[in-house]
Design an enzyme around this catalytic site. Sequence first.
Site, short mmCIF file in Angstrom:
data_model
loop_
_atom_site.label_atom_id
_atom_site.label_comp_id
_atom_site.label_asym_id
_atom_site.label_seq_id
_atom_site.Cartn_x
_atom_site.Cartn_y
_atom_site.Cartn_z
N LYS A 1 45.58 45.27 147.74
CA LYS A 1 46.56 46.05 148.53
C LYS A 1 47.76 45.07 148.91
O LYS A 1 47.22 43.98 149.33
CB LYS A 1 45.95 46.67 149.71
CG LYS A 1 45.27 47.82 149.48
CD LYS A 1 44.79 48.65 150.78
CE LYS A 1 43.98 49.88 150.39
NZ LYS A 1 42.83 49.70 149.18
N ALA B 1 45.43 59.65 149.41
CA ALA B 1 44.63 59.80 150.53
C ALA B 1 45.36 59.54 151.86
O ALA B 1 44.70 59.14 152.81
CB ALA B 1 43.42 58.83 150.36
N ASP C 1 46.81 48.44 144.35
CA ASP C 1 46.68 49.70 144.80
C ASP C 1 48.00 50.19 145.56
O ASP C 1 49.06 49.37 145.85
CB ASP C 1 45.92 49.63 145.98
CG ASP C 1 44.35 49.59 145.36
OD1 ASP C 1 44.03 50.06 144.35
OD2 ASP C 1 43.31 48.93 146.03
N MET C 2 48.13 51.60 145.85
CA MET C 2 49.18 52.19 146.23
C MET C 2 48.79 52.69 147.60
O MET C 2 47.71 52.93 147.99
CB MET C 2 49.84 53.46 145.53
CG MET C 2 51.05 53.67 146.11
SD MET C 2 52.35 52.89 145.95
CE MET C 2 52.83 52.71 144.42
N ARG D 1 46.86 53.74 137.04
CA ARG D 1 45.80 54.59 137.76
C ARG D 1 46.34 55.83 138.41
O ARG D 1 46.96 55.66 139.59
CB ARG D 1 44.75 53.66 138.68
CG ARG D 1 43.32 54.74 139.10
CD ARG D 1 43.17 53.88 140.49
NE ARG D 1 42.52 52.62 140.21
CZ ARG D 1 42.52 52.03 141.38
NH1 ARG D 1 43.13 51.92 142.54
NH2 ARG D 1 42.05 50.60 141.11
N ARG E 1 39.16 57.16 155.39
CA ARG E 1 40.02 58.03 154.45
C ARG E 1 39.21 58.48 153.36
O ARG E 1 39.58 59.77 152.94
CB ARG E 1 40.98 56.98 153.74
CG ARG E 1 42.28 56.50 154.74
CD ARG E 1 43.25 56.04 154.21
NE ARG E 1 43.19 54.79 153.56
CZ ARG E 1 43.14 53.62 153.78
NH1 ARG E 1 43.50 53.55 155.23
NH2 ARG E 1 42.90 52.37 153.24
N ARG E 2 37.92 57.91 153.07
CA ARG E 2 37.09 58.68 152.06
C ARG E 2 36.55 59.95 152.74
O ARG E 2 36.39 60.79 152.09
CB ARG E 2 36.01 57.65 151.80
CG ARG E 2 36.31 56.42 151.01
CD ARG E 2 36.80 56.54 149.93
NE ARG E 2 38.23 57.10 149.70
CZ ARG E 2 39.32 56.26 150.03
NH1 ARG E 2 39.17 54.96 150.31
NH2 ARG E 2 40.47 56.84 149.90
N THR F 1 39.56 60.51 139.56
CA THR F 1 39.43 61.68 140.33
C THR F 1 37.85 62.20 140.47
O THR F 1 37.34 61.79 139.51
CB THR F 1 40.11 62.99 139.62
OG1 THR F 1 39.82 64.32 140.36
CG2 THR F 1 39.77 63.27 138.15
N GLN G 1 50.21 57.97 143.17
CA GLN G 1 49.48 58.93 143.76
C GLN G 1 50.13 60.32 143.35
O GLN G 1 51.51 60.56 143.48
CB GLN G 1 49.72 58.82 145.49
CG GLN G 1 49.16 57.60 145.90
CD GLN G 1 49.55 57.17 147.18
OE1 GLN G 1 50.40 57.36 147.77
NE2 GLN G 1 48.51 56.64 147.85
#
Length: 316
Positions: free
Chosen positions: A104, A193, A138-139, A188, A297-298, A235, A167
């Site tokens: 990140k 999220a 990562d975004m 990816r 967030r998960r 996903t 995203q």
Amino acid sequence: MKKGVFPYMLRNFLIFLSENKPIRKLVTHFQISKDMASRFVAGETLEAAIPKVKELNNMGMPVTMDHLGEHVNEKSEAEEAANSYLQLLDAIKRENLRAHVSVKLTQMGLAIDKDFCISNVERIIKQARTYETFVRIDMEGSLYTQPTLDVFYSLRERYENVGIVIQGYLHRSEEDIKGLIEKKGFIRLCKGAYEEPSSIAFKAKKDVEEHYLKLMELVMSPEVLATGYYPAMATHDVKMIIGTKKYAREKKIRPDQFEFQMLYGVRRDLQKILVREGYNMRIYVPYGTEWYPYYLRRLAERTDNITFILRNLMLD
């Protein structure tokens, strides 16, 4: 209360908690919180994560490893985070893991200084290249979408072993993907999220799913794949997976031309099924002491995860 309102409210509340530092300090103090998070986090140390990565590798699943952390405000913290990734890459090589890494940019100092951030990530990419492995950027939230792309493009001009996350719920993602494909920036594709306003992101589940499938067809176009492009479809949604597999069959796309990605601890049954069916299945494996925002967030992504965890705790 209208159907769907409670999950939406719960999701927003969980995202609020993930960003609340006083609550974070309280929650992370308790062992039960760490036990609950262990479903989605492979441990607080690299040493704890390595056996779990080996187990996944033995099941036919490569991984991408994330040393958790984000939004650092001091250069020393960002440099320390970059150093931890160099140690991670050493461990991947030493332990012969089938793994690459995800980083990140706010952990690398993006909010401090862009050039400083780039220099930290570049150190990681250079070492990864030496070990013939890959770095995925990562975004994060929409505030960082364009800065993240700017950093990525700067690095992609000099290095081939770097990719990025897009995203699917953002309105801008279609144009971003077209630009990335042109530069052969491996993507990816995930749903997203973070809580974003309707002015920039699709909100309704149906709209998010439709847009995801549209973007999937863009990155998995036979013409694009023929150039050696290798996308990752991230996903856990069965509908999205079925849609991807159907498109691949119709376009005669081989399973080795793309990969599915899922999070550690989520839909393990589905992960195994896809491997048995011959698809490439990569697992996103996070570890580290900064697990709190990631974990919340998960839960926010799939609120039924809360029921799952509580049921398992009661059974224990």
